[in-house]
Enzyme design. Sequence first.
Site, PDB file in Angstrom:
ATOM      1  N   THR A 123      21.032  24.319  71.060  1.00 19.00           N
ATOM      2  CA  THR A 123      20.663  23.978  72.065  1.00 19.00           C
ATOM      3  C   THR A 123      21.705  23.538  73.207  1.00 19.00           C
ATOM      4  OG1 THR A 123      20.832  21.628  71.292  1.00 19.00           O
ATOM      5  CG2 THR A 123      18.677  22.620  71.101  1.00 19.00           C
ATOM      6  N   GLU A 138      24.331  21.394  64.225  1.00 14.27           N
ATOM      7  CA  GLU A 138      23.106  21.812  64.552  1.00 14.27           C
ATOM      8  C   GLU A 138      22.611  23.357  63.871  1.00 14.27           C
ATOM      9  OE1 GLU A 138      22.143  21.552  68.873  1.00 14.27           O
ATOM     10  OE2 GLU A 138      20.657  23.101  68.691  1.00 14.27           O
ATOM     11  N   SER A 154      32.190  17.783  70.409  1.00 12.88           N
ATOM     12  CA  SER A 154      30.930  17.898  71.094  1.00 12.88           C
ATOM     13  C   SER A 154      30.609  19.085  71.778  1.00 12.88           C
ATOM     14  CB  SER A 154      30.987  16.545  71.941  1.00 12.88           C
ATOM     15  OG  SER A 154      29.924  16.775  72.825  1.00 12.88           O
ATOM     16  N   SER A 155      29.821  19.733  71.250  1.00 12.72           N
ATOM     17  CA  SER A 155      29.702  21.192  71.993  1.00 12.72           C
ATOM     18  C   SER A 155      29.124  21.087  73.179  1.00 12.72           C
ATOM     19  CB  SER A 155      28.422  21.983  71.146  1.00 12.72           C
ATOM     20  OG  SER A 155      28.195  23.123  71.643  1.00 12.72           O
ATOM     21  N   CYS A 192      21.570  11.972  77.462  1.00 14.69           N
ATOM     22  CA  CYS A 192      20.262  12.324  77.710  1.00 14.69           C
ATOM     23  C   CYS A 192      19.363  11.676  76.704  1.00 14.69           C
ATOM     24  CB  CYS A 192      20.501  14.034  76.839  1.00 14.69           C
ATOM     25  SG  CYS A 192      20.944  13.833  75.346  1.00 14.69           S
ATOM     26  N   SER A 208      26.603  12.984  74.852  1.00 10.87           N
ATOM     27  CA  SER A 208      26.848  11.889  73.997  1.00 10.87           C
ATOM     28  C   SER A 208      27.844  10.686  74.544  1.00 10.87           C
ATOM     29  CB  SER A 208      27.310  12.462  72.714  1.00 10.87           C
ATOM     30  OG  SER A 208      28.334  13.368  73.003  1.00 10.87           O
ATOM     31  N   HIS A 232      21.706  16.090  65.530  1.00 11.10           N
ATOM     32  CA  HIS A 232      21.766  17.248  65.488  1.00 11.10           C
ATOM     33  C   HIS A 232      20.816  18.191  64.602  1.00 11.10           C
ATOM     34  CE1 HIS A 232      25.258  14.701  66.145  1.00 11.10           C
ATOM     35  NE2 HIS A 232      25.283  15.619  67.400  1.00 11.10           N
TER      36      HIS A 232
END
Length: 311
Positions: free
Chosen positions: A168, A129, A226-227, A15, A270, A77
Amino acid sequence: MASLKVLVAAPRGFCAGVDRAIHIVELALERYGVPVYVRHEIVHNKHVVDSLRAKGAIFVKELDEVPDGATVIFSAHGVPKTIPARATERGLSWLDATCPLVSKVHRQAERMVQAGRHILFVGHAGHPEVIGTFGQVPEGVMTLVETVEDAEAVQPADPTNLGFLTQTTLSVDDTAEIVAVLRRRFPDIVGPRGEDICYATSNRQAAVKAIAADCDLMLVIGAEYSSNSQRLREVAEREGARAYLIQTAGAIDWGWFDGVRTVGLTAGASAPEILVQEVLEAMRARFDLEIEEVTTAVEEVTFKLPRELAA
Ligand code: 0CM
Ligand code: SF4
């Protein structure tokens, strides 16, 4: 050779916030020379971290590990306010690679607190985050809500003076349910105008939704921690596909492919595209592939570099 159909989700992978964060480390290495320190993985991906390490970045968990006089970068983050403050106190030069969309939530949190509201923050405990966003406001003014059950149970002191914000990288569907409970229980609650869930997270989830029901198996490239990548795996599973999160092609168990005619492929925000191509190559070595890319959105978001590096 057996044939295999591959539906590749688009958008997938990097992203704008990840792109920017990596670029910040690369530019800092060029500009200030090696080594440059990075507090926490710049983004949650081993391949990215290893390649920056090879260029001279040193990754540390805590600011204390950064030697005096060094340059340190904070990850995408976000960090609690105490971290840059401490870095300044120590005379370190620091750069902030926090994604602008995370910073936006930080500013919203500050504004809500200035307006005297208590904040219900929807997110996952322990995620950097969440730690960073809690660290924008004084202790006690923000309460974490992780689930629908939490949203049903939370008992704020003044239910008429509340705000909510979210991490997010959450599940769009789960978050909508949680927010619906909060709005039902606290009709006066104030929230962000749009979504705190970022464009990349929601676009990648929508892209998985568009293909998962047609897939027997779904592979998501991304790290366990990684969320946004974990949420992609969940979305695929909920659509009825068997779904696995893998860091690289090497993690594939080829037994997963028994009886599979269609496999879906995506990557978290990511995860670099090279890992997607490596997975496709590994499949090509075993199957006669028919690859179709399914595009549900086109992304044109870019973010400016921090002032110190922009010139
Ligand atoms: O927040 P998450 O765990 O998804 O982080 P990530 O590094 O995998 O993805 C990019 C970001 C941010 C903020
Ligand atoms: Fe920013 Fe979203 Fe990317 Fe995280 S996933 S870095 S919030 S754009």
